[in-house]
Design an enzyme around this catalytic site. Structure first.
Site, PDB file in Angstrom:
ATOM      1  N   ARG A 145      -9.446   0.675   9.213  1.00 39.40           N
ATOM      2  CA  ARG A 145      -9.007  -0.688   9.530  1.00 39.40           C
ATOM      3  C   ARG A 145     -10.049  -1.443  10.350  1.00 39.40           C
ATOM      4  O   ARG A 145      -9.857  -2.628  10.637  1.00 39.40           O
ATOM      5  CB  ARG A 145      -7.714  -0.628  10.339  1.00 39.40           C
ATOM      6  CG  ARG A 145      -6.429  -0.782   9.525  1.00 39.40           C
ATOM      7  CD  ARG A 145      -5.261  -0.556  10.471  1.00 39.40           C
ATOM      8  NE  ARG A 145      -4.052  -1.202  10.069  1.00 39.40           N
ATOM      9  CZ  ARG A 145      -3.032  -0.575   9.468  1.00 39.40           C
ATOM     10  NH1 ARG A 145      -3.128   0.684   9.151  1.00 39.40           N
ATOM     11  NH2 ARG A 145      -1.932  -1.232   9.180  1.00 39.40           N
ATOM     12  N   LYS A 181       0.837  -1.217   0.000  1.00 38.67           N
ATOM     13  CA  LYS A 181       0.000   0.000   0.000  1.00 38.67           C
ATOM     14  C   LYS A 181       0.867   1.261   0.000  1.00 38.67           C
ATOM     15  O   LYS A 181       0.613   2.195  -0.744  1.00 38.67           O
ATOM     16  CB  LYS A 181      -0.920   0.036   1.234  1.00 38.67           C
ATOM     17  CG  LYS A 181      -1.896  -1.112   1.339  1.00 38.67           C
ATOM     18  CD  LYS A 181      -2.846  -0.946   2.513  1.00 38.67           C
ATOM     19  CE  LYS A 181      -2.190  -0.985   3.877  1.00 38.67           C
ATOM     20  NZ  LYS A 181      -1.572  -2.264   4.244  1.00 38.67           N
ATOM     21  N   ARG A 233      11.901  -5.677   5.058  1.00 41.31           N
ATOM     22  CA  ARG A 233      11.605  -4.255   4.782  1.00 41.31           C
ATOM     23  C   ARG A 233      12.524  -3.325   5.573  1.00 41.31           C
ATOM     24  O   ARG A 233      12.803  -3.541   6.747  1.00 41.31           O
ATOM     25  CB  ARG A 233      10.149  -3.957   5.143  1.00 41.31           C
ATOM     26  CG  ARG A 233       9.809  -2.481   5.001  1.00 41.31           C
ATOM     27  CD  ARG A 233       8.352  -2.238   4.779  1.00 41.31           C
ATOM     28  NE  ARG A 233       7.537  -2.500   5.966  1.00 41.31           N
ATOM     29  CZ  ARG A 233       6.226  -2.365   5.974  1.00 41.31           C
ATOM     30  NH1 ARG A 233       5.580  -2.010   4.881  1.00 41.31           N
ATOM     31  NH2 ARG A 233       5.541  -2.628   7.065  1.00 41.31           N
ATOM     32  N   ARG A 260      11.469  -1.066  10.978  1.00 38.59           N
ATOM     33  CA  ARG A 260      10.397  -0.668  11.892  1.00 38.59           C
ATOM     34  C   ARG A 260      10.320  -1.635  13.067  1.00 38.59           C
ATOM     35  O   ARG A 260      10.499  -2.837  12.907  1.00 38.59           O
ATOM     36  CB  ARG A 260       9.061  -0.673  11.138  1.00 38.59           C
ATOM     37  CG  ARG A 260       8.792   0.601  10.407  1.00 38.59           C
ATOM     38  CD  ARG A 260       7.611   0.488   9.484  1.00 38.59           C
ATOM     39  NE  ARG A 260       6.402  -0.086  10.070  1.00 38.59           N
ATOM     40  CZ  ARG A 260       5.225  -0.129   9.451  1.00 38.59           C
ATOM     41  NH1 ARG A 260       5.089   0.366   8.229  1.00 38.59           N
ATOM     42  NH2 ARG A 260       4.178  -0.664  10.021  1.00 38.59           N
ATOM     43  N   ARG A 314      -0.412  -8.359  13.900  1.00 31.94           N
ATOM     44  CA  ARG A 314      -0.970  -7.451  12.873  1.00 31.94           C
ATOM     45  C   ARG A 314      -1.823  -8.229  11.874  1.00 31.94           C
ATOM     46  O   ARG A 314      -2.891  -7.762  11.460  1.00 31.94           O
ATOM     47  CB  ARG A 314       0.172  -6.717  12.144  1.00 31.94           C
ATOM     48  CG  ARG A 314       0.815  -5.645  13.016  1.00 31.94           C
ATOM     49  CD  ARG A 314       2.210  -5.304  12.551  1.00 31.94           C
ATOM     50  NE  ARG A 314       2.233  -4.549  11.313  1.00 31.94           N
ATOM     51  CZ  ARG A 314       3.319  -4.405  10.550  1.00 31.94           C
ATOM     52  NH1 ARG A 314       4.459  -4.996  10.878  1.00 31.94           N
ATOM     53  NH2 ARG A 314       3.278  -3.683   9.470  1.00 31.94           N
TER      54      ARG A 314
HETATM   55  P1  AMP Z   1       0.995   0.870   8.882  1.00 33.14           P
HETATM   56  O1  AMP Z   1       2.138   1.801   8.668  1.00 33.14           O
HETATM   57  O2  AMP Z   1      -0.215   1.209   8.078  1.00 33.14           O
HETATM   58  O3  AMP Z   1       1.406  -0.585   8.749  1.00 33.14           O
HETATM   59  O4  AMP Z   1       0.545   1.065  10.411  1.00 33.14           O
HETATM   60  C1  AMP Z   1       1.429   0.793  11.474  1.00 33.14           C
HETATM   61  C2  AMP Z   1       0.653   0.642  12.760  1.00 33.14           C
HETATM   62  O5  AMP Z   1       0.003   1.882  13.076  1.00 33.14           O
HETATM   63  C3  AMP Z   1      -0.459  -0.393  12.752  1.00 33.14           C
HETATM   64  O6  AMP Z   1       0.017  -1.721  12.968  1.00 33.14           O
HETATM   65  C4  AMP Z   1      -1.317   0.104  13.903  1.00 33.14           C
HETATM   66  O7  AMP Z   1      -0.713  -0.187  15.152  1.00 33.14           O
HETATM   67  C5  AMP Z   1      -1.244   1.618  13.706  1.00 33.14           C
HETATM   68  N1  AMP Z   1      -2.315   2.062  12.800  1.00 33.14           N
HETATM   69  C6  AMP Z   1      -2.178   2.574  11.549  1.00 33.14           C
HETATM   70  N2  AMP Z   1      -3.367   2.858  11.019  1.00 33.14           N
HETATM   71  C7  AMP Z   1      -4.301   2.512  11.937  1.00 33.14           C
HETATM   72  C8  AMP Z   1      -5.708   2.531  11.974  1.00 33.14           C
HETATM   73  N3  AMP Z   1      -6.435   2.945  10.925  1.00 33.14           N
HETATM   74  N4  AMP Z   1      -6.330   2.095  13.104  1.00 33.14           N
HETATM   75  C9  AMP Z   1      -5.623   1.679  14.158  1.00 33.14           C
HETATM   76  N5  AMP Z   1      -4.286   1.606  14.196  1.00 33.14           N
HETATM   77  C10 AMP Z   1      -3.621   2.013  13.093  1.00 33.14           C
END
Ligand code: AMP
Length: 216
Positions: A90, A15, A129, A162, A173
């Site tokens: 989400r 994404k 990554r 990360r 996740r």
């Molecule tokens: P991402 O970079 O999209 O993989 O997001 C990293 C982390 O941020 C996720 O594993 C969640 O802990 C938190 N996070 C990101 N977007 C959301 C969301 N829409 N709702 C809840 N937690 C989020």
């Protein structure tokens, strides 16, 4: 051209990479809730401290916090040109809140682009990554190496792994994805907004396919 877009897919589906390509090509605002939380963590704000406690173990940040953040961002004038939501919604409450927000600001979601990817490939992508600490550009230790090891091609920033890109957090996740996020595919299918793409075709072909679709 379709402009108010949601990008969906499991962690590691691509994404973020696709969002960066589309942002450049179509001049859309890229809104990544993950990036917003990571920025807050870096800046050591109250939001950052709260978010870190969830993110580092792979859990979702509570809906009220996340929804408030997105509502504020989507209301800003630059989103008028169109936006790409990456990593939001989400959960079902987030999707319902987004529908309400979109109505209030008269910027309805026009399409949901879903990226399909099998679990084995997700694990391979996430475990290798690396991300630029300054600009967030994504790399992979095998398939998307930077020109100089550990250094971002785009801004020269240092690359890092990360904290939530480890086996344990990834398992959590993926569980959240299956239980809370995947059901949203049905939600958007029923609204007639869902369009799925195979992310295994590779990032350039995927970008072409999605860009052509959005340009129709
Ligand atoms: P991402 O970079 O999209 O993989 O997001 C990293 C982390 O941020 C996720 O594993 C969640 O802990 C938190 N996070 C990101 N977007 C959301 C969301 N829409 N709702 C809840 N937690 C989020």
């Amino acid at each position: 051209m379709k402009k108010n877009i949601i990008l969906m897919g499991p962690p590691g589906a691509g994404k973020g990479t696709l969002a960066k390509q589309l942002k450049e090509a179509l001049h859309l605002v890229h809104i990544s809730t993950g990036d917003m939380f990571r920025d807050a963590i870096k800046a050591k704000t109250e939001l950052g401290n709260l978010a870190a406690s969830y993110i580092n173990r792979g859990d979702l940040v509570p809906d009220d916090v996340t929804i408030g953040l997105v509502k504020e961002r989507l209301s800003q004038p630059d989103c008028e040109a169109g936006f790409l939501l990456d990593g939001f919604p989400r959960t079902l409450p987030q999707a319902e809140a987004l529908e309400e927000i979109a109505k209030q600001i008269s910027r309805p979601i026009e399409v949901v682009v879903n990226l399909d990817c099998d679990n084995e490939e997700l694990v391979r992508r996430i475990s290798g990554r690396r991300v630029c600490k300054n600009c967030g550009a994504p790399y992979h230790v095998v398939t998307m190496k930077p020109k100089a090891e550990g250094v971002c091609d785009l801004c020269g920033g240092p690359l890092y792994q990360r904290k939530d890109d480890n086996e344990e957090a990834l398992k959590v996740r993926l569980e959240h994805y299956v239980a809370e996020t995947k059901p949203l595919l049905d939600y958007y299918e029923k609204l007639g907004l869902l369009e799925s793409f195979d992310s295994l075709v590779g990032k350039e072909q995927l970008f072409d396919e999605v860009k052509n679709f959005l340009n129709k």
